[in-house]
Design an enzyme around this catalytic site. Structure first.
Site, PDB file in Angstrom:
ATOM      1  N   SER A 133       0.810  -1.218   0.000  1.00  0.00           N
ATOM      2  CA  SER A 133       0.000   0.000   0.000  1.00  0.00           C
ATOM      3  C   SER A 133       0.844   1.270   0.000  1.00  0.00           C
ATOM      4  O   SER A 133       0.351   2.344  -0.343  1.00  0.00           O
ATOM      5  CB  SER A 133      -0.926   0.003   1.216  1.00  0.00           C
ATOM      6  OG  SER A 133      -1.849  -1.066   1.151  1.00  0.00           O
ATOM      7  N   GLU A 243     -11.510   3.302  -8.089  1.00  0.00           N
ATOM      8  CA  GLU A 243     -11.119   1.910  -7.868  1.00  0.00           C
ATOM      9  C   GLU A 243     -11.649   1.421  -6.520  1.00  0.00           C
ATOM     10  O   GLU A 243     -12.172   0.307  -6.412  1.00  0.00           O
ATOM     11  CB  GLU A 243      -9.595   1.770  -7.897  1.00  0.00           C
ATOM     12  CG  GLU A 243      -9.110   0.364  -7.558  1.00  0.00           C
ATOM     13  CD  GLU A 243      -7.602   0.224  -7.567  1.00  0.00           C
ATOM     14  OE1 GLU A 243      -7.104  -0.850  -7.169  1.00  0.00           O
ATOM     15  OE2 GLU A 243      -6.907   1.186  -7.969  1.00  0.00           O
ATOM     16  N   GLY A 364      -6.366  -2.774  -3.345  1.00  0.00           N
ATOM     17  CA  GLY A 364      -6.924  -1.433  -3.479  1.00  0.00           C
ATOM     18  C   GLY A 364      -6.566  -0.519  -2.316  1.00  0.00           C
ATOM     19  O   GLY A 364      -7.055   0.604  -2.234  1.00  0.00           O
TER      20      GLY A 364
END
Length: 381
Positions: A133, A243, A364
């Site tokens: 991330s 997204e 995501g």
């Protein structure tokens, strides 16, 4: 709860997409799960029927309608059918905005017709073996050499990684500039030095090809720079809210589907001479889950409206992503418990839902990163 999000044209689109799934996906998905990848023919059929590139301009073969509600329908129906191998959501929800907003005219003419027809399958490569991330920790490097960028590095967990024909690669192009030193390069199938590693063996999403990618002195033409040099990180931040909302859309649909299948199961399954749905504990658990499912649905539908109005903030998308996916994982776990031992059997849909759901809180942007984004916006220090 009656939804007010959709118009009659959306209902017709949903009906058409359900027929597509029934005819072209349902008979093949078990085979795709065994082989770990969907056949490319399903992409071509989806393109022919107008389920790819709905927001792309008509001149390139797209639907010409920029309305995320159509994207939501594709995601919802795919999730409800448990057709987790289809990479359409990544293609339509994640990649499409990069190409439609950042590509120049020459690039659009090269890539968009194939994008809409299904002849070009797309992927985006952000995550690296040592960088998840934390996108600013990306090590993949591209150095300008004449009319090319020379690209070196590796990526992992790349959805559509095996089938993809073009991959948007996030790379350092000027390490001295920190966050302003990243750019987006489009790597095409067949470029020397571009290699695909193994199709990763995942806990769930078995039919979805997720791969490791490596780049060794790949000469990427300067004409394949997407957007502005050094603005890659900004381009990512602009597109990540959609997204993340896409992931929340899938979470809401999965919650509804799993709740419905569990309600039916407890009506039919008997214990101690009567349906287990008649037990107070079962009613209370399902009452709680129904309430949470409705709350997630209300939030997600509202944020779809905000996205369509251009008003979805980074923080709101983060809220939708972490909360809906955490609720999804919890709901499916509790629904599986109500199935008893049968819930642990792979032939029961709740078991597949359990395996497919777990990654939702990770990709995501993890739940922890979403909370960090929200927390920073509160200006606590």
């Amino acid at each position: 709860m009656e939804r007010t999000l959709f118009e009659p044209e959306h209902d017709l689109f949903r009906e058409s997409f359900r027929k597509f799934l029934d005819q072209h996906v349902a008979p093949n998905h078990a085979k795709w799960e065994e082989q770990g990848i969907v056949d490319r023919e399903v992409w071509l059929e989806a393109g022919k029927q107008g389920f790819l590139g709905m927001a792309m301009p008509e001149e390139y073969g797209g639907g010409g309608v920029k309305d995320f509600r159509y994207n939501a329908i594709v995601a919802e129906e795919s999730v409800r059918g448990q057709y987790s191998g289809l990479g359409f959501a990544l293609h339509n929800d994640v990649i499409a905005p990069y190409l439609s907003e950042l590509a120049n005219e020459e690039q659009k003419q090269r890539w968009l017709p194939g994008f809409c027809s299904g002849e070009i399958i797309t992927a985006i490569a952000m995550t690296e073996p040592g960088t998840g991330s934390d996108l600013q920790g990306i090590k993949t490097r591209a150095v300008r050499d004449g009319d090319d960028w020379v690209l070196n590095g590796s990526k992992t967990f790349i959805t559509n990684g095996i089938n993809s024909d073009i991959v948007i690669v996030v790379a350092q192009t000027d390490p001295e500039k920190g966050a302003m030193g990243f750019s987006l390069l489009v790597v095409e199938r067949g470029m020397p030095g571009f290699e695909r590693g193994r199709n990763l063996d995942k806990l769930g999403l078995k039919a979805q090809d997720t791969a490791e990618l490596s780049f060794t002195d790949v000469r990427v033409p300067a004409a394949n720079l997407l957007g502005q040099e050094g603005q890659g990180f900004i381009h990512l931040m602009q597109n990540l809210p959609q997204e993340r909302l896409s992931i929340a859309v899938m979470a809401a649909a999965a919650m509804e589907a799993c709740l419905d299948m569990t309600i039916q199961y407890v009506r039919d399954r008997k214990a101690f001479g009567k349906p287990i749905g008649t037990f107070q504990n079962t009613r209370f658990v399902l009452a709680e889950l129904a309430t949470k499912t409705t709350a997630v649905r209300v939030l997600v539908d509202r944020f779809i409206e905000d996205l369509n109005r251009g008003k979805l903030s980074v923080e709101d998308a983060a809220m939708a992503k972490w909360w809906s996916t955490e609720e999804q994982v919890e709901l499916i776990d509790r629904c599986l418990q109500l199935h008893g031992g049968y819930g642990y059997m792979k032939e029961y849909p709740i078991a597949k839902a359990y395996m497919d759901a777990r990654v939702q809180t990770i990709y995501g942007g993890t739940t922890e990163i979403m909370k960090e984004i929200i927390g920073r916006s509160l200006k606590l220090s």
